[in-house]
Design an enzyme around this catalytic site. Sequence first.
Site, PDB file in Angstrom:
ATOM      1  NE  ARG A  99      49.262  39.671  37.131  1.00 50.54           N
ATOM      2  CZ  ARG A  99      48.125  38.921  37.187  1.00 50.54           C
ATOM      3  NH1 ARG A  99      47.169  39.587  36.599  1.00 50.54           N
ATOM      4  NH2 ARG A  99      48.061  37.851  37.943  1.00 50.54           N
TER       5      ARG A  99
ATOM      6  CD  GLU B 150      44.135  45.168  21.801  1.00 47.65           C
ATOM      7  OE1 GLU B 150      43.754  45.346  20.763  1.00 47.65           O
ATOM      8  OE2 GLU B 150      43.478  44.721  22.884  1.00 47.65           O
TER       9      GLU B 150
ATOM     10  CG  PHE C   7      47.404  42.607  22.661  1.00 51.03           C
ATOM     11  CD1 PHE C   7      47.003  41.731  21.817  1.00 51.03           C
ATOM     12  CD2 PHE C   7      46.639  42.485  23.757  1.00 51.03           C
ATOM     13  CE1 PHE C   7      46.038  40.524  22.086  1.00 51.03           C
ATOM     14  CE2 PHE C   7      45.598  41.450  24.164  1.00 51.03           C
ATOM     15  CZ  PHE C   7      45.340  40.730  23.192  1.00 51.03           C
TER      16      PHE C   7
ATOM     17  CG  HIS D  49      49.310  38.998  31.386  1.00 47.62           C
ATOM     18  ND1 HIS D  49      49.023  40.197  32.463  1.00 47.62           N
ATOM     19  CD2 HIS D  49      48.537  38.131  32.006  1.00 47.62           C
ATOM     20  CE1 HIS D  49      48.085  39.842  33.236  1.00 47.62           C
ATOM     21  NE2 HIS D  49      47.796  38.571  32.790  1.00 47.62           N
TER      22      HIS D  49
ATOM     23  CG  ASP E 118      45.838  32.622  29.230  1.00 51.48           C
ATOM     24  OD1 ASP E 118      44.831  31.911  29.590  1.00 51.48           O
ATOM     25  OD2 ASP E 118      45.296  34.192  29.613  1.00 51.48           O
TER      26      ASP E 118
ATOM     27  NE  ARG F  39      48.188  34.700  35.017  1.00 53.32           N
ATOM     28  CZ  ARG F  39      48.399  33.546  35.370  1.00 53.32           C
ATOM     29  NH1 ARG F  39      49.390  32.952  35.215  1.00 53.32           N
ATOM     30  NH2 ARG F  39      47.236  32.987  35.929  1.00 53.32           N
TER      31      ARG F  39
END
Lengths: 306, 270
Positions: free
Chosen positions: A8, A56, A81, A106, A114, A164
């Site tokens: 990323r 999104e 997403f 991610h 997370d 990530r």
Amino acid sequence: MSEKKATRVAYGEALVELGKDNDKIVVLDADLASATMTNMFRKAFPDRHFEVGIAEANLVTIANGMSTMGLIPFASTFAVFAGRCFEQIRNSVCYPHNNVKLAFTHAGLTVGEDGGSHQAIEDVALMRVLPGMTVICPADANETLKAVKAAVEIDGPVYLRLARLPTAVFEDMPFTVGKGHVMREGKDGVIFTYGTMVEVSLDAAKLLSEKGMEVAVINMATIKPLDEDIINTYAAKCGKVFTVEEHNVIGGLGDAVGSVLAGRGTFVFKKIGVEDRFGQSGKPMDVLREYGLCADQVAEQILAAK
Amino acid sequence: MTIQQLEATCKQVRRDIINMTADAGSGHPGGSLSATEILVALYFEKMNVDPQNPKAPQRDRLVMSKGHATPGLYAVLGRRGFFSPDLFPTFRQIHSPLQGHPDMKKCPGVDASTGSLGQGASIAAGMALGAKHMGNPCHVYALLGDGECQEGLIWEASMAATHYKLDNLTFILDHNGLQIDGSNSEVMCLGDIHAKFEAFGFRVIAVDDGNDITKVLDALNQPAAEGKPTCIICRTVKGKGISFMENQSGWHGKAPNNEQREQALKELEA
């Protein structure tokens, strides 16, 4: 190998570099610019960065509208997403084959702390079933730069799957859209892999070599269009075929490779990945171990395959 | 064009809608008939378009957010000269550029592929944002259905349209009050739709009869509100012009049979 870097971060840097020479590149975010690392582009070219807020579906559809005006929009959010805006990607972007780049970060279990709600294990499956979509998941920073360049040159939708977690940066990482790249030769088996699992697979191959099994490792950074030639060649040569991915074993590279080989001969074939379960919180390496995706665990599964 | 010529064009478009859906044996006449005056006003008067150069970069755009109303859209594009009306009988047939829902890669004059409700508003907002960014002076219109306003994406797009001060964007709401399962208020009440768009920051213009082309043109001809997108809410009649189709939600997605076609065409001669 030099210092570790997340793909990323390399994506953010690539946008800044490519943005200098191409003013058609614009970047859109849904309130995650400091996580997708497009904040670097925002800093360099503030008038070419567009926030859409936490929305999104609107992110990809506005990007699609901008593409029809002749711009090259990169829309970024978290890979989890991809499902939330899937139908907008299907109907607004892919159905007319518009020039929209989706760089979703991610991805996979290595999101870590997370937890399962944020660890995309299905995005590759979702994206590769869309006609005309190019699906790329680079393994390191150098390959990411080349992949972003390639995405700009492709006239059509591209999905870039980014991580990530900082991972190894390889000195030599050639990249061509639609081509697998041999990272290590071998004759007793072959691993097809991509993204964060390239490094893991190479480490597994080293462990296997110590036990007398020489396994080839092939980086399949382009999951679609798939390099069927390299799959057929190495399957025929090595006999034992393995796929390793930070993704559900259903719908990912494993199924794609399996489809190529179906009916073409007798192979040992094993898909190594997330066994149809959701992820969970933990340090990235602890999560990978829980799901059997550390190098020693991958090597064990390969040794045990019959 | 004079108002009489525009009204005659609307009548021709209505005949085309009836014939197209009857020939295909499927399609959406109700919402095409309600939007006829809006589409004719846009393509024959308001929009800067050139049928000989349908991809001209600075042309005005229409995003048919209520994408199912293709019979109305194709009738207007064909009569305006984007393609030959000879193509009308191929509507919904294999290999036709006249797909069931608009396809920008197959049909000349179609600016966006739509049909999945809610997305057209967001596509139009992206076009208007892109146009502003590039210094392109075009205006972007999106034709919305009222049932479609139940989609969340309409409101995500509306929020962005105001945030980016898209005064080059106009939503036109074809507010016929009906959707597949019944009236808007039975299915999912829109509440005060005028106040909702206003609260989202739009300059709202109400047209009490969106099937009166003079009133539609008056609304379209109002100068842009600087720094604000516009929403023109046109009160219309679903199935307008055909006695047995008017205000009937059952004619949303049903084609007339040959007998009904004859009766409808007779009414359109009068």
